[in-house]
Scaffold this active site. Structure first.
Site, short mmCIF file in Angstrom:
data_model
loop_
_atom_site.label_atom_id
_atom_site.label_comp_id
_atom_site.label_asym_id
_atom_site.label_seq_id
_atom_site.Cartn_x
_atom_site.Cartn_y
_atom_site.Cartn_z
CB CYS A 106 -1.87 -1.21 -47.95
SG CYS A 106 -2.30 -2.87 -47.35
CG HIS B 176 -8.07 -12.58 -49.67
ND1 HIS B 176 -9.19 -12.16 -48.99
CD2 HIS B 176 -7.76 -13.80 -49.15
CE1 HIS B 176 -9.54 -13.07 -48.11
NE2 HIS B 176 -8.68 -14.07 -48.19
CB CYS C 106 -3.14 -5.67 -41.21
SG CYS C 106 -3.08 -3.86 -41.39
CG HIS D 216 -13.36 -10.93 -45.37
ND1 HIS D 216 -12.26 -10.67 -44.57
CD2 HIS D 216 -12.99 -10.58 -46.64
CE1 HIS D 216 -11.29 -10.19 -45.33
NE2 HIS D 216 -11.71 -10.13 -46.58
CD GLU E 17 -10.55 -6.91 -41.48
OE1 GLU E 17 -10.90 -5.92 -40.79
OE2 GLU E 17 -10.18 -6.82 -42.66
CB THR F 52 -9.57 -2.83 -42.00
OG1 THR F 52 -9.19 -4.04 -42.68
CG2 THR F 52 -9.37 -2.98 -40.50
CB CYS G 264 -7.07 0.39 -43.12
SG CYS G 264 -6.81 -0.08 -44.83
CB SER H 86 -9.07 -8.85 -53.11
OG SER H 86 -8.76 -7.55 -52.64
#
Length: 316
Positions: free
Chosen positions: A12, A41, A96, A124, A126, A167, A197, A225
């Site tokens: 992406c 990841h 990101c 995680h 994020e 996301t 996302c 991931s």
């Protein structure tokens, strides 16, 4: 055996940008370059960058004074950012932009004294970075993963409450959690646009179309991931046998021996070379030419920081 490829699949815009930031920093400054957490990841990507001089660390204290430090695509908390600022480091941020958008939502809620609920997976990076944007002691920041979590959650003020999401979640699962939040807290406010996302949504739509035709689905992506795991789970929910694989070497002939059609997709952090290797492996097992399904076109590009906007080939 027919081989079908999901569309879209693989990298992406956020992953492309993050990898370019590390590659360009290595080209301009030379090794070593320090990266907090795996920049994305994917084992292949991380190993490739490590061979070129990237050093992946988890603690800022591991970075020597005067070094170059890059934050991973998953983002970091304000505490980590402030720790880096307090050191004699040159810092580049590969977070990101779509993760940064969620960070800004949390920061605004914190300034307003609103409590915030994040839908995400505990542990995680994020999620840790996003939770770490909230700093108002008068409010509160909470993490939920399921509708069950929502029904047991207690907040201070239901009238000043907002929610955000990681996301890379399952679109279907997240919808269920949001429904529970709106029932449990009728006044809760969500983002104007979904935090999941575009790439996550598009790849889930694509694997759904793939699973409608394939007997077996192979998802190229590393075990850590999030978005790759969601793709495999979605295919399994549709009644298909699905495997999450790092590369072609993971494929066992027994998985596909009886399959008339094998579908292949890749998570947002998996490079296309891994997909091509999977196709070659399947052809060894009797697969035909790979056919790409029709799908949603993606043309989003995120720019790297201006200090790193160089042609790497010229520098090398």
């Amino acid at each position: 055996m027919q081989i079908l490829l999901a569309n879209p699949r693989g990298f992406c815009a956020g992953v492309d940008r993050a990898i370019s930031i590390v590659e360009n920093a290595l080209a301009i400054y030379g090794a070593p370059i320090y990266v907090r957490h795996e920049v994305v990841h994917n084992r292949y990507v991380v190993d490739s960058l490590r061979q070129r001089g990237a050093i992946f660390i988890e603690q800022i204290s591991e970075v020597p004074d005067g070094a170059i430090l890059i934050f991973s695509a998953h983002g970091v908390s304000q505490a980590v950012r402030n720790e880096a600022k307090s050191r004699d480091l040159t810092v580049f941020d590969a977070t990101c932009p779509l993760v940064t958008k969620v960070h800004m939502e949390v920061a605004r809620a914190s300034r307003r004294g609103e409590e915030s609920i994040l839908i995400g997976h505990a542990g995680h990076p994020e999620v840790e970075g996003t939770m770490g944007q909230y700093s108002n002691p008068e409010g509160g920041m909470y993490l939920v993963e399921s509708p069950e979590d929502v029904w047991t959650l207690n907040v201070k003020n239901e009238g000043k409450l907002s929610f955000m999401t990681q996301t890379t979640l399952s679109v279907d699962d997240t919808s269920d959690v949001i429904d529970a939040l709106r029932k449990r807290f009728p006044k809760i406010v969500g983002p104007r646009k979904d935090d999941i996302c575009y790439a996550t949504t598009n790849r889930q739509e694509a694997v759904r179309a793939l699973a409608e035709q394939a007997d077996v689905v192979l998802v190229v992506g590393s075990k850590n991931s999030s978005n790759s795991n969601r793709l495999a789970e979605l295919a399994q929910r549709m009644g298909r046998t699905a495997f999450l694989i790092d590369d072609a070497a993971d494929i066992q002939e027994a998985w596909v021996k009886e399959a008339a059609c094998v579908g292949v997709t890749a998570g947002a952090s998996a490079p296309d070379i891994l997909v091509q290797n999977v196709i070659a492996r399947l052809r060894e097992f009797g697969g035909g030419e790979a056919v790409t399904l029709e799908g949603r076109e993606e043309n989003i590009v995120f720019e790297v920081p201006k200090e790193l906007r160089v042609d790497v080939r010229e520098v090398e």
